[in-house]
Design a protein around this motif. Structure first.
Motif, PDB file in Angstrom:
ATOM      1  N   ARG A  39     -34.762  43.343  82.525  1.00  0.00           N
ATOM      2  CA  ARG A  39     -34.734  42.251  81.552  1.00  0.00           C
ATOM      3  C   ARG A  39     -34.009  42.613  80.266  1.00  0.00           C
ATOM      4  O   ARG A  39     -33.271  41.809  79.695  1.00  0.00           O
ATOM      5  N   ALA A  40     -34.261  43.827  79.783  1.00  0.00           N
ATOM      6  CA  ALA A  40     -33.845  44.174  78.417  1.00  0.00           C
ATOM      7  C   ALA A  40     -32.745  45.224  78.349  1.00  0.00           C
ATOM      8  O   ALA A  40     -32.116  45.369  77.295  1.00  0.00           O
ATOM      9  N   HIS A  41     -32.510  45.966  79.427  1.00  0.00           N
ATOM     10  CA  HIS A  41     -31.580  47.087  79.349  1.00  0.00           C
ATOM     11  C   HIS A  41     -30.397  46.967  80.305  1.00  0.00           C
ATOM     12  O   HIS A  41     -29.719  47.951  80.579  1.00  0.00           O
ATOM     13  N   MET A  42     -30.172  45.757  80.791  1.00  0.00           N
ATOM     14  CA  MET A  42     -28.989  45.478  81.599  1.00  0.00           C
ATOM     15  C   MET A  42     -28.325  44.240  81.024  1.00  0.00           C
ATOM     16  O   MET A  42     -29.005  43.332  80.541  1.00  0.00           O
ATOM     17  N   PRO A  43     -27.004  44.171  81.038  1.00  0.00           N
ATOM     18  CA  PRO A  43     -26.316  43.088  80.333  1.00  0.00           C
ATOM     19  C   PRO A  43     -26.516  41.726  80.982  1.00  0.00           C
ATOM     20  O   PRO A  43     -26.513  41.595  82.214  1.00  0.00           O
ATOM     21  N   ALA A  44     -26.691  40.726  80.154  1.00  0.00           N
ATOM     22  CA  ALA A  44     -26.753  39.353  80.645  1.00  0.00           C
ATOM     23  C   ALA A  44     -25.458  39.032  81.384  1.00  0.00           C
ATOM     24  O   ALA A  44     -24.373  39.437  80.971  1.00  0.00           O
ATOM     25  N   GLY A  45     -25.574  38.343  82.498  1.00  0.00           N
ATOM     26  CA  GLY A  45     -24.401  38.025  83.303  1.00  0.00           C
ATOM     27  C   GLY A  45     -24.091  39.055  84.365  1.00  0.00           C
ATOM     28  O   GLY A  45     -23.180  38.852  85.179  1.00  0.00           O
ATOM     29  N   MET A  46     -24.837  40.162  84.390  1.00  0.00           N
ATOM     30  CA  MET A  46     -24.609  41.192  85.395  1.00  0.00           C
ATOM     31  C   MET A  46     -24.949  40.657  86.781  1.00  0.00           C
ATOM     32  O   MET A  46     -25.853  39.835  86.947  1.00  0.00           O
ATOM     33  N   LEU A  47     -24.239  41.137  87.780  1.00  0.00           N
ATOM     34  CA  LEU A  47     -24.521  40.816  89.172  1.00  0.00           C
ATOM     35  C   LEU A  47     -24.917  42.084  89.892  1.00  0.00           C
ATOM     36  O   LEU A  47     -24.383  43.161  89.613  1.00  0.00           O
ATOM     37  N   GLY A 143     -35.917  56.485  79.575  1.00  0.00           N
ATOM     38  CA  GLY A 143     -35.826  57.816  78.994  1.00  0.00           C
ATOM     39  C   GLY A 143     -34.792  58.724  79.623  1.00  0.00           C
ATOM     40  O   GLY A 143     -34.572  59.841  79.138  1.00  0.00           O
ATOM     41  N   PHE A 144     -34.132  58.267  80.693  1.00  0.00           N
ATOM     42  CA  PHE A 144     -33.232  59.148  81.435  1.00  0.00           C
ATOM     43  C   PHE A 144     -31.748  58.886  81.160  1.00  0.00           C
ATOM     44  O   PHE A 144     -30.889  59.449  81.844  1.00  0.00           O
ATOM     45  N   ALA A 145     -31.429  58.043  80.191  1.00  0.00           N
ATOM     46  CA  ALA A 145     -30.016  57.752  79.900  1.00  0.00           C
ATOM     47  C   ALA A 145     -29.274  59.045  79.560  1.00  0.00           C
ATOM     48  O   ALA A 145     -29.740  59.852  78.766  1.00  0.00           O
ATOM     49  N   ARG A 146     -28.107  59.229  80.167  1.00  0.00           N
ATOM     50  CA  ARG A 146     -27.338  60.459  79.988  1.00  0.00           C
ATOM     51  C   ARG A 146     -26.136  60.189  79.091  1.00  0.00           C
ATOM     52  O   ARG A 146     -25.345  59.271  79.334  1.00  0.00           O
ATOM     53  N   LEU A 147     -25.993  61.005  78.040  1.00  0.00           N
ATOM     54  CA  LEU A 147     -24.854  60.916  77.134  1.00  0.00           C
ATOM     55  C   LEU A 147     -24.114  62.248  77.173  1.00  0.00           C
ATOM     56  O   LEU A 147     -24.694  63.294  76.885  1.00  0.00           O
ATOM     57  N   PRO A 148     -22.833  62.253  77.547  1.00  0.00           N
ATOM     58  CA  PRO A 148     -22.081  63.518  77.582  1.00  0.00           C
ATOM     59  C   PRO A 148     -22.122  64.230  76.239  1.00  0.00           C
ATOM     60  O   PRO A 148     -22.160  63.587  75.174  1.00  0.00           O
ATOM     61  N   GLY A 149     -22.092  65.547  76.297  1.00  0.00           N
ATOM     62  CA  GLY A 149     -22.221  66.356  75.092  1.00  0.00           C
ATOM     63  C   GLY A 149     -21.182  66.044  74.034  1.00  0.00           C
ATOM     64  O   GLY A 149     -21.472  66.074  72.829  1.00  0.00           O
ATOM     65  N   GLU A 150     -19.947  65.734  74.447  1.00  0.00           N
ATOM     66  CA  GLU A 150     -18.889  65.447  73.479  1.00  0.00           C
ATOM     67  C   GLU A 150     -19.206  64.190  72.662  1.00  0.00           C
ATOM     68  O   GLU A 150     -18.890  64.119  71.474  1.00  0.00           O
ATOM     69  N   SER A 162     -25.707  49.449  67.455  1.00  0.00           N
ATOM     70  CA  SER A 162     -25.001  48.991  66.258  1.00  0.00           C
ATOM     71  C   SER A 162     -24.162  50.087  65.614  1.00  0.00           C
ATOM     72  O   SER A 162     -23.485  49.847  64.609  1.00  0.00           O
ATOM     73  N   GLY A 163     -24.181  51.294  66.169  1.00  0.00           N
ATOM     74  CA  GLY A 163     -23.411  52.401  65.626  1.00  0.00           C
ATOM     75  C   GLY A 163     -22.078  52.551  66.322  1.00  0.00           C
ATOM     76  O   GLY A 163     -21.647  51.671  67.077  1.00  0.00           O
ATOM     77  N   PRO A 164     -21.389  53.677  66.117  1.00  0.00           N
ATOM     78  CA  PRO A 164     -20.066  53.858  66.732  1.00  0.00           C
ATOM     79  C   PRO A 164     -20.127  54.193  68.218  1.00  0.00           C
ATOM     80  O   PRO A 164     -19.152  53.974  68.937  1.00  0.00           O
ATOM     81  N   VAL A 165     -21.264  54.747  68.670  1.00  0.00           N
ATOM     82  CA  VAL A 165     -21.410  55.151  70.073  1.00  0.00           C
ATOM     83  C   VAL A 165     -22.751  54.648  70.589  1.00  0.00           C
ATOM     84  O   VAL A 165     -23.781  54.780  69.922  1.00  0.00           O
ATOM     85  N   SER A 166     -22.749  54.086  71.785  1.00  0.00           N
ATOM     86  CA  SER A 166     -23.996  53.637  72.405  1.00  0.00           C
ATOM     87  C   SER A 166     -23.985  53.991  73.883  1.00  0.00           C
ATOM     88  O   SER A 166     -22.958  54.378  74.447  1.00  0.00           O
ATOM     89  N   HIS A 167     -25.154  53.844  74.520  1.00  0.00           N
ATOM     90  CA  HIS A 167     -25.264  53.966  75.981  1.00  0.00           C
ATOM     91  C   HIS A 167     -25.401  52.565  76.548  1.00  0.00           C
ATOM     92  O   HIS A 167     -25.960  51.665  75.912  1.00  0.00           O
ATOM     93  N   SER A 168     -24.898  52.367  77.750  1.00  0.00           N
ATOM     94  CA  SER A 168     -24.924  51.027  78.353  1.00  0.00           C
ATOM     95  C   SER A 168     -26.336  50.463  78.453  1.00  0.00           C
ATOM     96  O   SER A 168     -26.523  49.240  78.409  1.00  0.00           O
ATOM     97  N   SER A 169     -27.347  51.321  78.566  1.00  0.00           N
ATOM     98  CA  SER A 169     -28.729  50.854  78.705  1.00  0.00           C
ATOM     99  C   SER A 169     -29.271  50.244  77.416  1.00  0.00           C
ATOM    100  O   SER A 169     -30.350  49.647  77.416  1.00  0.00           O
ATOM    101  N   GLN A 170     -28.526  50.366  76.325  1.00  0.00           N
ATOM    102  CA  GLN A 170     -28.990  49.842  75.038  1.00  0.00           C
ATOM    103  C   GLN A 170     -28.525  48.412  74.777  1.00  0.00           C
ATOM    104  O   GLN A 170     -28.753  47.867  73.701  1.00  0.00           O
ATOM    105  N   HIS A 171     -27.884  47.808  75.770  1.00  0.00           N
ATOM    106  CA  HIS A 171     -27.297  46.479  75.544  1.00  0.00           C
ATOM    107  C   HIS A 171     -27.817  45.451  76.536  1.00  0.00           C
ATOM    108  O   HIS A 171     -27.917  45.715  77.735  1.00  0.00           O
ATOM    109  N   HIS A 172     -28.094  44.283  76.008  1.00  0.00           N
ATOM    110  CA  HIS A 172     -28.379  43.124  76.847  1.00  0.00           C
ATOM    111  C   HIS A 172     -27.352  42.027  76.592  1.00  0.00           C
ATOM    112  O   HIS A 172     -26.932  41.340  77.514  1.00  0.00           O
TER     113      HIS A 172
END
Length: 400
Positions: A39-47, A143-150, A162-172
């Motif tokens: 509901r909250a961590h996958m983008p609206a319109g996703m299939l 809790g398992f979202a992976r962000l590369p070290g760089e 809302s910052g310069p870098v996000s993970h896909s799980s943070q967007h709806h």
């Protein structure tokens, strides 16, 4: 003795496990927000990439498949491999399943779990404390979202929508990026579909950055599947057939092989139906790895390098990392520190027996956290067919 089993998580695996336990007469309490990741961590319109046959939550009670839901509520049926399921439909299906089979779901958070005297003591954010004979961890991707070290090094306070870098799980809602330049890091379905949705919802430019030279690939449609290979929920292939229907043998493979296969089987590739929407809308920078990222005036600047060591720089308004998930027991902070240190690990996850029990008696894991023991099928909804009945039988047997 009516001490319950506690199931933590109310996504497909938690709901399926609870339904199986109740069908066997086991007292159970289930905690969590229903279908919250979907509901909250996958983008609206996703299939959904999964076909309808691979998208039903398993239960021993008849009448609760995806098609049953569609018939019950009057929605169009999703039956054929050509039918593509909107995430909103799947969320409604999961909620319908929960209302019928787990109606007393407790929408509170489990704050802590500790083991004392052969049982578990749980504390809820409501303040209640109680004992459970066993605990099933079915928290999905949380809790398992992976962000590369760089990328992580550029945002020491962590990724932020809302910052310069996000993970896909943070967007709806990806429409927030309308009129902006966005770089999407990754080459799997999440990355490619996020890029398409960004473009369709008004982003000024969208670019995929990926390490592989042929980073962007799409699967074959149903009528182009290999005909001389066995069918599986994920396509026609011997490997997919084995991982789908003989997952019990996966845990006998060497740990390095299991870790490799979980990452690579069903790895980076877009769904067949995404190709037409992708081509011409999304730019691609392939064969480049990110060496470092710096933030200038709030905008991320990526330094890239190719196989020859040369690269260049790429600036954007935002970087969205669609870089997947990695099981990390430390992220399950509701498990007491002492309890976590007792959990034997291997191949990137808790080491589980044939009944999904960890090295801690009475503590079970299902869903993504079980993939290291049972293979890639545990990353998908259809894995509930394999997992939930086995886990429930093991708990009944342990009760004696």
């Amino acid at each position: 003795m009516n001490t319950p089993v506690a199931v933590i998580g109310a996504g497909p695996y938690g709901l399926s496990t609870a339904a199986h336990l109740r069908a066997r007469g086991m007292p159970v309490r289930v905690f969590g927000q229903p279908m919250v990741s979907w509901r909250a961590h996958m983008p609206a319109g996703m299939l959904l990439k999964s076909t309808p046959s691979a998208s039903s939550i398993h239960t021993p009670q008849p009448g609760h498949t995806l098609v049953d839901f569609c018939d019950a509520v009057g929605e169009r049926r999703y039956e054929s491999d050509w039918d593509i399921i909107p995430v909103e439909t799947f969320v409604r299906y999961g909620q319908w399943f929960q209302e019928r089979l787990v109606p007393d779901l407790e929408q509170v958070r489990v704050v802590s779990v500790d083991r004392r005297g052969g049982a578990f003591e749980l504390k809820l954010d409501s303040g209640e404390q109680f004992r459970a004979r066993a605990v099933v961890v079915a928290t999905g991707l949380t809790g398992f979202a992976r962000l590369p070290g760089e990328l992580a090094a550029a945002v020491p306070d962590g990724p932020s929508p809302s910052g310069p870098v996000s993970h896909s799980s943070q967007h709806h809602d990806l429409s927030a990026f309308a009129g902006r330049d966005v770089v999407v890091v990754g080459a799997g379905q999440s990355a490619l579909e996020s890029a398409v949705l960004l473009a369709e919802q008004g982003a000024r430019s969208v670019r995929i950055v990926a390490r592989g030279r042929s980073a962007v690939n799409f699967g074959a449609p149903p009528d182009r599947q290999p005909r001389l290979r066995p069918e599986s929920p994920f396509g026609n292939a011997w490997s997919l057939y084995a991982f789908s229907y003989y997952a019990q043998g996966f845990r006998y493979l060497p740990a390095p092989s299991r870790q490799y296969l979980v990452k690579r089987v069903l790895g980076p590739m877009g769904a067949w139906w995404l190709r037409e929407r992708f081509v011409g809308r999304v730019q691609v920078t392939a064969g480049r790895r990110i060496r470092r990222v710096r933030i200038e005036d709030g905008r991320p600047v990526l330094s890239l390098a190719g196989p020859d060591g040369r690269g260049g720089e790429l600036a954007a308004d935002h970087v969205l990392a669609a870089t997947g998930y990695q099981v990390d027991l430390a992220a399950l902070d509701f498990l007491g520190q002492g309890l976590r240190t007792e959990i034997a690990v291997g191949a990137g996850g808790p080491r589980l027996d044939a009944g999904f029990r960890s090295s801690v008696p009475g503590l079970y894991f299902t869903g993504l956290a079980a993939a290291a023991s049972f293979g890639p099928v545990m990353r998908f909804v259809c894995g509930t067919d394999f997992a939930s009945g086995r886990l429930a039988r093991a708990l009944v047997a342990a009760r004696g």
